[in-house]
Design a protein around this motif. Structure first.
Motif, PDB file in Angstrom:
ATOM      1  N   VAL A 240      31.695  95.243 -10.113  1.00 45.51           N
ATOM      2  CA  VAL A 240      32.730  94.213 -10.264  1.00 45.51           C
ATOM      3  C   VAL A 240      34.000  94.625  -9.526  1.00 45.51           C
ATOM      4  O   VAL A 240      34.603  93.835  -8.781  1.00 45.51           O
ATOM      5  N   LEU A 241      34.422  95.867  -9.722  1.00 49.84           N
ATOM      6  CA  LEU A 241      35.640  96.354  -9.073  1.00 49.84           C
ATOM      7  C   LEU A 241      35.494  96.369  -7.550  1.00 49.84           C
ATOM      8  O   LEU A 241      36.426  96.008  -6.822  1.00 49.84           O
ATOM      9  N   LEU A 242      34.308  96.763  -7.074  1.00 50.61           N
ATOM     10  CA  LEU A 242      34.087  96.790  -5.633  1.00 50.61           C
ATOM     11  C   LEU A 242      34.107  95.380  -5.057  1.00 50.61           C
ATOM     12  O   LEU A 242      34.705  95.131  -4.005  1.00 50.61           O
ATOM     13  N   ALA A 243      33.457  94.441  -5.752  1.00 48.24           N
ATOM     14  CA  ALA A 243      33.445  93.052  -5.288  1.00 48.24           C
ATOM     15  C   ALA A 243      34.864  92.492  -5.228  1.00 48.24           C
ATOM     16  O   ALA A 243      35.225  91.768  -4.289  1.00 48.24           O
ATOM     17  N   LEU A 249      40.518  92.231   0.255  1.00 48.98           N
ATOM     18  CA  LEU A 249      40.892  92.845   1.520  1.00 48.98           C
ATOM     19  C   LEU A 249      40.122  92.314   2.727  1.00 48.98           C
ATOM     20  O   LEU A 249      40.685  92.233   3.824  1.00 48.98           O
ATOM     21  N   VAL A 250      38.841  91.970   2.542  1.00 54.61           N
ATOM     22  CA  VAL A 250      38.000  91.634   3.694  1.00 54.61           C
ATOM     23  C   VAL A 250      37.758  90.130   3.825  1.00 54.61           C
ATOM     24  O   VAL A 250      37.892  89.570   4.921  1.00 54.61           O
ATOM     25  N   THR A 251      37.408  89.465   2.723  1.00 56.02           N
ATOM     26  CA  THR A 251      37.108  88.034   2.810  1.00 56.02           C
ATOM     27  C   THR A 251      38.268  87.218   3.373  1.00 56.02           C
ATOM     28  O   THR A 251      38.057  86.360   4.244  1.00 56.02           O
ATOM     29  N   PRO A 252      39.529  87.443   2.919  1.00 59.87           N
ATOM     30  CA  PRO A 252      40.641  86.680   3.516  1.00 59.87           C
ATOM     31  C   PRO A 252      40.824  86.943   5.003  1.00 59.87           C
ATOM     32  O   PRO A 252      41.379  86.111   5.718  1.00 59.87           O
ATOM     33  N   LEU A 253      40.348  88.092   5.463  1.00 58.62           N
ATOM     34  CA  LEU A 253      40.407  88.370   6.899  1.00 58.62           C
ATOM     35  C   LEU A 253      39.605  87.335   7.676  1.00 58.62           C
ATOM     36  O   LEU A 253      40.013  86.887   8.753  1.00 58.62           O
ATOM     37  N   ILE A 350      25.541  91.565   3.503  1.00 60.43           N
ATOM     38  CA  ILE A 350      24.569  92.562   3.040  1.00 60.43           C
ATOM     39  C   ILE A 350      25.048  93.244   1.759  1.00 60.43           C
ATOM     40  O   ILE A 350      24.293  93.396   0.792  1.00 60.43           O
ATOM     41  N   LEU A 351      26.304  93.649   1.731  1.00 57.93           N
ATOM     42  CA  LEU A 351      26.854  94.318   0.548  1.00 57.93           C
ATOM     43  C   LEU A 351      26.838  93.395  -0.668  1.00 57.93           C
ATOM     44  O   LEU A 351      26.526  93.822  -1.784  1.00 57.93           O
ATOM     45  N   SER A 352      27.167  92.137  -0.469  1.00 57.29           N
ATOM     46  CA  SER A 352      27.195  91.179  -1.585  1.00 57.29           C
ATOM     47  C   SER A 352      25.811  90.996  -2.192  1.00 57.29           C
ATOM     48  O   SER A 352      25.641  91.024  -3.414  1.00 57.29           O
ATOM     49  N   ILE A 353      24.801  90.810  -1.341  1.00 60.48           N
ATOM     50  CA  ILE A 353      23.438  90.615  -1.829  1.00 60.48           C
ATOM     51  C   ILE A 353      22.930  91.876  -2.515  1.00 60.48           C
ATOM     52  O   ILE A 353      22.247  91.813  -3.549  1.00 60.48           O
ATOM     53  N   PHE A 354      23.247  93.023  -1.967  1.00 59.93           N
ATOM     54  CA  PHE A 354      22.854  94.297  -2.576  1.00 59.93           C
ATOM     55  C   PHE A 354      23.383  94.419  -4.000  1.00 59.93           C
ATOM     56  O   PHE A 354      22.635  94.735  -4.941  1.00 59.93           O
ATOM     57  N   LEU A 355      24.682  94.147  -4.184  1.00 63.95           N
ATOM     58  CA  LEU A 355      25.289  94.277  -5.513  1.00 63.95           C
ATOM     59  C   LEU A 355      24.716  93.259  -6.492  1.00 63.95           C
ATOM     60  O   LEU A 355      24.379  93.592  -7.634  1.00 63.95           O
ATOM     61  N   ILE A 356      24.581  92.011  -6.052  1.00 66.37           N
ATOM     62  CA  ILE A 356      24.071  90.957  -6.930  1.00 66.37           C
ATOM     63  C   ILE A 356      22.637  91.237  -7.358  1.00 66.37           C
ATOM     64  O   ILE A 356      22.273  91.077  -8.528  1.00 66.37           O
ATOM     65  N   SER A 357      21.801  91.665  -6.422  1.00 66.06           N
ATOM     66  CA  SER A 357      20.393  91.928  -6.727  1.00 66.06           C
ATOM     67  C   SER A 357      20.249  93.079  -7.717  1.00 66.06           C
ATOM     68  O   SER A 357      19.410  93.029  -8.624  1.00 66.06           O
ATOM     69  N   ALA A 377      33.825  85.828 -11.025  1.00 63.96           N
ATOM     70  CA  ALA A 377      35.203  85.539 -11.400  1.00 63.96           C
ATOM     71  C   ALA A 377      36.135  86.666 -10.972  1.00 63.96           C
ATOM     72  O   ALA A 377      37.235  86.424 -10.478  1.00 63.96           O
ATOM     73  N   ALA A 378      35.681  87.909 -11.163  1.00 63.37           N
ATOM     74  CA  ALA A 378      36.502  89.052 -10.757  1.00 63.37           C
ATOM     75  C   ALA A 378      36.739  89.024  -9.254  1.00 63.37           C
ATOM     76  O   ALA A 378      37.856  89.272  -8.773  1.00 63.37           O
ATOM     77  N   ALA A 379      35.677  88.719  -8.516  1.00 64.78           N
ATOM     78  CA  ALA A 379      35.814  88.644  -7.064  1.00 64.78           C
ATOM     79  C   ALA A 379      36.723  87.492  -6.661  1.00 64.78           C
ATOM     80  O   ALA A 379      37.599  87.636  -5.793  1.00 64.78           O
ATOM     81  N   GLN A 380      36.545  86.346  -7.307  1.00 64.11           N
ATOM     82  CA  GLN A 380      37.317  85.168  -6.944  1.00 64.11           C
ATOM     83  C   GLN A 380      38.765  85.263  -7.394  1.00 64.11           C
ATOM     84  O   GLN A 380      39.653  84.679  -6.770  1.00 64.11           O
ATOM     85  N   CYS A 381      39.021  85.995  -8.489  1.00 63.01           N
ATOM     86  CA  CYS A 381      40.407  86.180  -8.927  1.00 63.01           C
ATOM     87  C   CYS A 381      41.192  86.994  -7.909  1.00 63.01           C
ATOM     88  O   CYS A 381      42.398  86.794  -7.731  1.00 63.01           O
ATOM     89  N   SER A 382      40.515  87.919  -7.258  1.00 59.69           N
ATOM     90  CA  SER A 382      41.193  88.739  -6.260  1.00 59.69           C
ATOM     91  C   SER A 382      41.363  87.990  -4.940  1.00 59.69           C
ATOM     92  O   SER A 382      42.232  88.343  -4.124  1.00 59.69           O
ATOM     93  N   LEU A 383      40.551  86.950  -4.729  1.00 59.39           N
ATOM     94  CA  LEU A 383      40.622  86.207  -3.471  1.00 59.39           C
ATOM     95  C   LEU A 383      41.975  85.523  -3.262  1.00 59.39           C
ATOM     96  O   LEU A 383      42.565  85.648  -2.183  1.00 59.39           O
ATOM     97  N   PRO A 384      42.513  84.791  -4.258  1.00 58.91           N
ATOM     98  CA  PRO A 384      43.835  84.187  -4.051  1.00 58.91           C
ATOM     99  C   PRO A 384      44.918  85.221  -3.761  1.00 58.91           C
ATOM    100  O   PRO A 384      45.815  84.970  -2.952  1.00 58.91           O
TER     101      PRO A 384
END
Length: 429
Positions: A240-243, A249-253, A350-357, A377-384
């Motif tokens: 969760v913390l990694l996501a 840091l990366v998705t908004p890029l 790749i990282l997202s699928i790895f963690l989810i699986s 939710a944790a990932a999306q809360c950090s997105l804004p």
């Protein structure tokens, strides 16, 4: 409310008979996802380009994205609901609702209401539905495929999502210059509606649980149970913390910085803007479809190396915005920018699928909806937060964009060092 505890191993054994007829249902779900996600991606592309053209400001664009993403924190409620109700029915309801919202937006734009505030409100409503919808889909996958095919199934679903990011910008860039914005929104309305109709024919195994007290009390208790489960499982809360870190840091890029650089810094045409976003989406598709190969090499113990790789790949993006590079015209800055953005997009997939699986494999079905929703939710809360950060940095360092990109690179290196320590003792499957 007490619930009889069942060991995940026994639960998986109990689900085996239900998995046998799943391939047809999984195919129907994927087809529905193709149509729905195409409509959603086209909607986001058209609105993002419309807002950028209307305002000409990256900070307003980033703020709008950030504010409209706030409802995504409702994801845990969507997960709790997905564990209590028929997931097929929920998907149908969500898509029909999205089609209704898209039609309202079409009607208002057709009447000449081009308010940025209105667009933000509509995007917020769609984000809320997405927060409820996504954990429902993720929680359904383990019920529709055999356990050994979970990574492949997640890769297909992720590829479908990324495919929308590929086709929508290409199609949107072709149509944007010829069709009014309201016509593009109408296409999205049709897509959501067709997806809901397809989902009516899906069968997802469902066993109605007992509920003590009113629905609100049951959902709150379920959420509490889900958070307790996540906290007790080290590999889950660390995932969760990694996501969250990656989404900040990366998705908004990819969703804020690169579009703003293409449109506002490089003054790209609609075609080049669409091509750039399409190539980024194509990289996500490639990463998702090749997940089977990469999961053999990816382990919790070496995740930090992948994060270091992401930080290195930001360097070409930094180079692309240097004044000396921008002075050469549009082609070379575009190629240099894409040489960093494309592999970043692939690695994130790749990282997202790895963690989810990994999480899906180890989580019992009774907790799966809630757990997947908590991660999302944790990932999306950090997105804004990331979107606001990027928007502010891009606006502040408008003439020296390499400086905020360097700052993000250093932050990502720091995260990789934390991941090296945090994931060192995680036991693999």
């Amino acid at each position: 409310m007490e619930e009889k505890q069942i060991k995940p191993e026994l639960l998986k054994q109990q689900q085996i008979p239900q998995i046998i007829p799943a391939p047809r249902n999984f195919t129907l779900m994927v087809l529905g996802q193709v149509v729905s996600i195409m409509g959603s991606a086209l909607l986001r592309f058209a609105l993002s380009l419309f807002v950028l053209d209307q305002t000409g400001r990256a900070d307003i664009f980033a703020t709008l994205l950030a504010v409209s993403s706030i409802p995504l924190i409702a994801g845990p409620f969507g997960g709790a609901i997905a564990d209590r109700f028929n997931r097929r029915n929920l998907m149908v309801i969500y898509d029909f609702t999205s089609s209704g919202i898209a039609f309202v937006l079409f009607f208002l734009l057709w009447r000449g209401n081009n308010s940025i505030l209105l667009i933000g409100l509509i995007m917020t409503c769609l984000s809320f539905i997405s927060a409820m919808y996504n954990p429902t889909v993720s929680a359904s996958i383990p019920l529709l495929v055999a356990e050994q095919k979970i990574e492949k199934a997640n890769g297909i679903v992720n590829a479908v999502q990324s495919l929308g990011s590929v086709l929508a910008p290409i199609l949107g860039s072709l149509l944007y210059g010829y069709l009014p914005i309201d016509r593009l929104i109408f296409i999205s309305f049709i897509a959501f509606f067709l997806s809901a109709v397809m989902e009516l024919f899906i069968h997802i195994p469902f066993e109605k649980g007992t509920m003590e007290g009113n629905l609100a009390k049951v959902i709150i208790n379920d959420l509490k149970e889900g958070f307790i489960y996540v906290r007790k499982e080290p590999f889950i809360y660390k995932s969760v913390l990694l996501a969250a870190a990656l989404n900040m840091l990366v998705t908004p890029l990819l969703v804020v910085a690169v579009p703003a650089i293409l449109r506002l810094v490089m003054n790209s045409s609609e075609a080049m803007y669409g091509l750039g976003n399409g190539l980024i989406g194509l990289a996500m598709v490639f990463g998702a479809l090749t997940i089977g190969f990469f999961t053999k090499k990816l382990r919790f113990a070496n995740v930090y190396l992948w994060l270091l790789g992401l930080s290195v790949l930001i360097l070409p993006i930094m180079a692309a915005v240097l004044p000396i590079v921008l002075s050469t015209g549009n082609l070379w800055p575009f190629l240099i920018l894409m040489s960093g953005a494309i592999p970043i997009s692939m690695l994130i997939s790749i990282l997202s699928i790895f963690l989810i699986s990994k999480v899906q494999r180890k989580t019992p079905n009774a907790q799966l909806g809630k757990v997947m929703a908590i991660i999302m939710a944790a990932a999306q809360c950090s997105l804004p937060l990331g979107q606001l950060l990027y928007g502010k940095l891009l606006d502040t360092f408008e003439t020296q964009l390499f400086l905020p990109l360097l700052f993000i690179t250093l932050l990502l290196v720091f995260v990789s060092l934390i991941a090296k320590v945090g994931f060192k003792n995680i036991v693999e499957d």
